[in-house]
Design a protein around this motif. Structure first.
Motif, PDB file in Angstrom:
ATOM      1  N   ASP A 156      31.816   2.249  14.580  1.00  0.00           N
ATOM      2  CA  ASP A 156      30.428   2.407  15.015  1.00  0.00           C
ATOM      3  C   ASP A 156      29.463   2.153  13.865  1.00  0.00           C
ATOM      4  O   ASP A 156      28.402   1.535  14.042  1.00  0.00           O
ATOM      5  N   LEU A 157      29.823   2.630  12.678  1.00  0.00           N
ATOM      6  CA  LEU A 157      28.955   2.435  11.512  1.00  0.00           C
ATOM      7  C   LEU A 157      28.850   0.958  11.147  1.00  0.00           C
ATOM      8  O   LEU A 157      27.753   0.455  10.820  1.00  0.00           O
ATOM      9  N   ILE A 158      29.970   0.264  11.199  1.00  0.00           N
ATOM     10  CA  ILE A 158      29.958  -1.161  10.867  1.00  0.00           C
ATOM     11  C   ILE A 158      29.103  -1.933  11.871  1.00  0.00           C
ATOM     12  O   ILE A 158      28.324  -2.823  11.494  1.00  0.00           O
ATOM     13  N   ASN A 159      29.216  -1.579  13.138  1.00  0.00           N
ATOM     14  CA  ASN A 159      28.385  -2.236  14.154  1.00  0.00           C
ATOM     15  C   ASN A 159      26.904  -1.952  13.931  1.00  0.00           C
ATOM     16  O   ASN A 159      26.050  -2.834  14.101  1.00  0.00           O
ATOM     17  N   PHE A 160      26.573  -0.698  13.563  1.00  0.00           N
ATOM     18  CA  PHE A 160      25.181  -0.336  13.259  1.00  0.00           C
ATOM     19  C   PHE A 160      24.674  -1.179  12.092  1.00  0.00           C
ATOM     20  O   PHE A 160      23.525  -1.648  12.099  1.00  0.00           O
ATOM     21  N   ALA A 161      25.517  -1.343  11.073  1.00  0.00           N
ATOM     22  CA  ALA A 161      25.124  -2.135   9.905  1.00  0.00           C
ATOM     23  C   ALA A 161      24.824  -3.578  10.301  1.00  0.00           C
ATOM     24  O   ALA A 161      23.832  -4.170   9.848  1.00  0.00           O
ATOM     25  N   LYS A 162      25.646  -4.154  11.161  1.00  0.00           N
ATOM     26  CA  LYS A 162      25.415  -5.530  11.608  1.00  0.00           C
ATOM     27  C   LYS A 162      24.123  -5.647  12.401  1.00  0.00           C
ATOM     28  O   LYS A 162      23.339  -6.580  12.208  1.00  0.00           O
ATOM     29  N   GLU A 163      23.906  -4.685  13.299  1.00  0.00           N
ATOM     30  CA  GLU A 163      22.699  -4.712  14.132  1.00  0.00           C
ATOM     31  C   GLU A 163      21.426  -4.577  13.304  1.00  0.00           C
ATOM     32  O   GLU A 163      20.377  -5.119  13.679  1.00  0.00           O
ATOM     33  N   ASN A 164      21.515  -3.853  12.191  1.00  0.00           N
ATOM     34  CA  ASN A 164      20.336  -3.617  11.353  1.00  0.00           C
ATOM     35  C   ASN A 164      20.329  -4.468  10.087  1.00  0.00           C
ATOM     36  O   ASN A 164      19.533  -4.219   9.175  1.00  0.00           O
ATOM     37  N   GLU A 165      21.221  -5.437  10.028  1.00  0.00           N
ATOM     38  CA  GLU A 165      21.287  -6.393   8.921  1.00  0.00           C
ATOM     39  C   GLU A 165      21.435  -5.691   7.570  1.00  0.00           C
ATOM     40  O   GLU A 165      20.761  -6.017   6.589  1.00  0.00           O
ATOM     41  N   ILE A 166      22.318  -4.692   7.564  1.00  0.00           N
ATOM     42  CA  ILE A 166      22.626  -3.989   6.318  1.00  0.00           C
ATOM     43  C   ILE A 166      23.908  -4.590   5.741  1.00  0.00           C
ATOM     44  O   ILE A 166      24.959  -4.524   6.375  1.00  0.00           O
ATOM     45  N   PRO A 167      23.823  -5.224   4.576  1.00  0.00           N
ATOM     46  CA  PRO A 167      25.025  -5.850   3.999  1.00  0.00           C
ATOM     47  C   PRO A 167      25.994  -4.808   3.464  1.00  0.00           C
ATOM     48  O   PRO A 167      25.700  -4.089   2.502  1.00  0.00           O
ATOM     49  N   ILE A 168      27.145  -4.694   4.087  1.00  0.00           N
ATOM     50  CA  ILE A 168      28.153  -3.712   3.679  1.00  0.00           C
ATOM     51  C   ILE A 168      29.484  -4.431   3.477  1.00  0.00           C
ATOM     52  O   ILE A 168      30.057  -4.954   4.438  1.00  0.00           O
TER      53      ILE A 168
END
Length: 410
Positions: A156-168
């Motif tokens: 879920d966190l990885i998907n949130f990062a993708k949706e908000n364009e957070i490079p992780i």
């Protein structure tokens, strides 16, 4: 409670806190100030200020706290010989009060109404961060997103990062949760969640596997003053530099790796792998020096308190009156723990070989097996009779109904 306009976030730059930064901005509609404590994480600190600002922080504090960490937190704890459940040298636990202290200080400087952390609702760290905050400034609210949001997993966190364009950067090869500082590196999760599984070959960071260590042992000396280490091989170092030096030596020889299942404060058991190379050497040398410097009864009293002290650190009660009172007793016991210990490092083992102190209570002429003019061995007879009186009396009472059995007991 009044509206929250500003929050100070304990920011590591990893997956959780990067997402928390954005989540707090979105859900609380407030400014987020990031605070990152450099406690010796190494390359994890690279570019962390820029990353925080790019993710939405209005300000990012990056604080070099390595010396304070070693001097005011690690060393006092090691003066106590603290071990949680007899094995864990508390590398993660001892870092949390310092991070919390600085977070509270920045919140007060910035006029923030709240602080935040990335600890989950299953772990110990949430307790440690929040107890420290309560002790230092109870007016600050704590935002704990893992207890509030609807994100339930790393996916879920990885998907949130993708949706908000957070490079992780996410590594599938090394799926563990890792905490690192100057004292230790911990690994949790991944294959370690099954306590029967051996750690994978990549689950090493600072310690050389024993089978790959040098075939020749290395001897070193460590000098102590009032319970604190001050020099390695007669070279004086600052607290952080000394711990780094011992980490280098211990890691080279495979020292300080612990694989254990422990009891979390929140009630569950968890499995972790800990690398504490320098701390393991330091603990062994310090304990050995105490053998010649400390009074017997003082040592035994302090030893009886080690489990309690370790619990205070592990549970998050660093800023409690009981820990501070106990620390005063421990520090008093360490006033003459001054001297030098010689240690051999070899394939995962740390073996004290010799010790000396200007305050040594050891008397060779008294302890010798050879003839001496100091100790009259006949005196031991009276001593034994006196300390055995209660045992003799107990047997008389239970077996012979309190009758005088002097002759039969002799």
């Amino acid at each position: 409670m009044s509206k929250i306009d500003k929050v100070v976030l304990a920011y590591s730059g990893g997956l959780d806190t990067s997402i928390i930064l954005k989540w707090i901005k979105n859900n609380y509609n407030c400014e987020v100030v990031c605070m990152t404590a450099d406690l010796g994480q190494g390359e994890e600190m690279d570019g962390i200020e820029e990353k925080a600002l790019a993710t939405g922080a209005v300000k990012a504090y990056v604080e070099d706290m390595r010396e304070e960490f070693a001097r005011d937190y690690v060393f006092p704890m090691f003066r106590a010989n603290a071990l949680y459940e007899g094995r864990y040298l508390l590398g993660t636990a001892i870092a949390r009060p310092l991070i919390s202290k600085r977070m509270v200080e920045i919140a007060e400087m910035e006029g923030a109404q709240a602080v935040s952390h990335g600890a989950t609702g299953k772990g110990n760290d949430q307790v440690r961060f929040e107890l420290a905050t309560m002790a230092l400034n109870p007016r600050l609210k704590t935002i704990a997103p893992w207890r509030e949001w609807d994100l339930k997993s790393r996916t879920d966190l990885i998907n949130f990062a993708k949706e908000n364009e957070i490079p992780i950067p996410v590594s599938r090869k090394k799926p563990w949760s890792i905490d690192a500082n100057l004292l230790h590196t911990s690994f949790e999760g991944g294959e370690l969640e099954d306590p029967w599984n051996s750690p994978g070959p990549d689950c090493y960071r600072n310690i050389t596997p024993p089978e790959m260590c040098p075939d020749d042992p290395e001897e070193i000396t460590i000098d102590f003053e009032a319970g604190d280490p001050i020099a390695v091989n007669s070279v004086k170092y600052s607290p952080a530099a000394l711990l780094s030096k011992l980490n280098e030596l211990g890691g080279k020889h495979g020292i300080g790796r612990v694989d254990m299942v422990e009891n979390r404060f929140v009630g569950m058991k968890s499995r972790g792998v800990y690398e504490t190379p320098g701390g393991t050497i330091l603990a062994a040398a310090h304990r050995d020096l105490e053998g010649i410097c400390m009074d017997r009864e003082m040592m035994h009293l302090r030893d009886s308190l080690i489990p309690k002290y370790a619990e205070m650190v592990y549970y998050g009660y660093w800023f409690s009156p009981e820990r501070e009172a106990l620390q005063a007793l421990i520090d008093k016991s360490q006033e003459k723990v001054t001297g030098t210990v010689r240690v051999k490092l070899f394939k995962g083992n740390c073996v004290p070989l010799g010790r000396k102190s200007p305050f040594s209570m050891y008397q060779a002429e008294l302890a010798t097996f050879e003839e001496d003019d100091i100790y009259d061995q006949a005196d031991a007879e009276g001593f034994i009779k006196l300390v055995g009186l209660r045992l003799k009396g107990r047997m008389q009472q239970s077996k012979w109904g309190g009758k005088d059995t002097e002759d039969s007991c002799e």
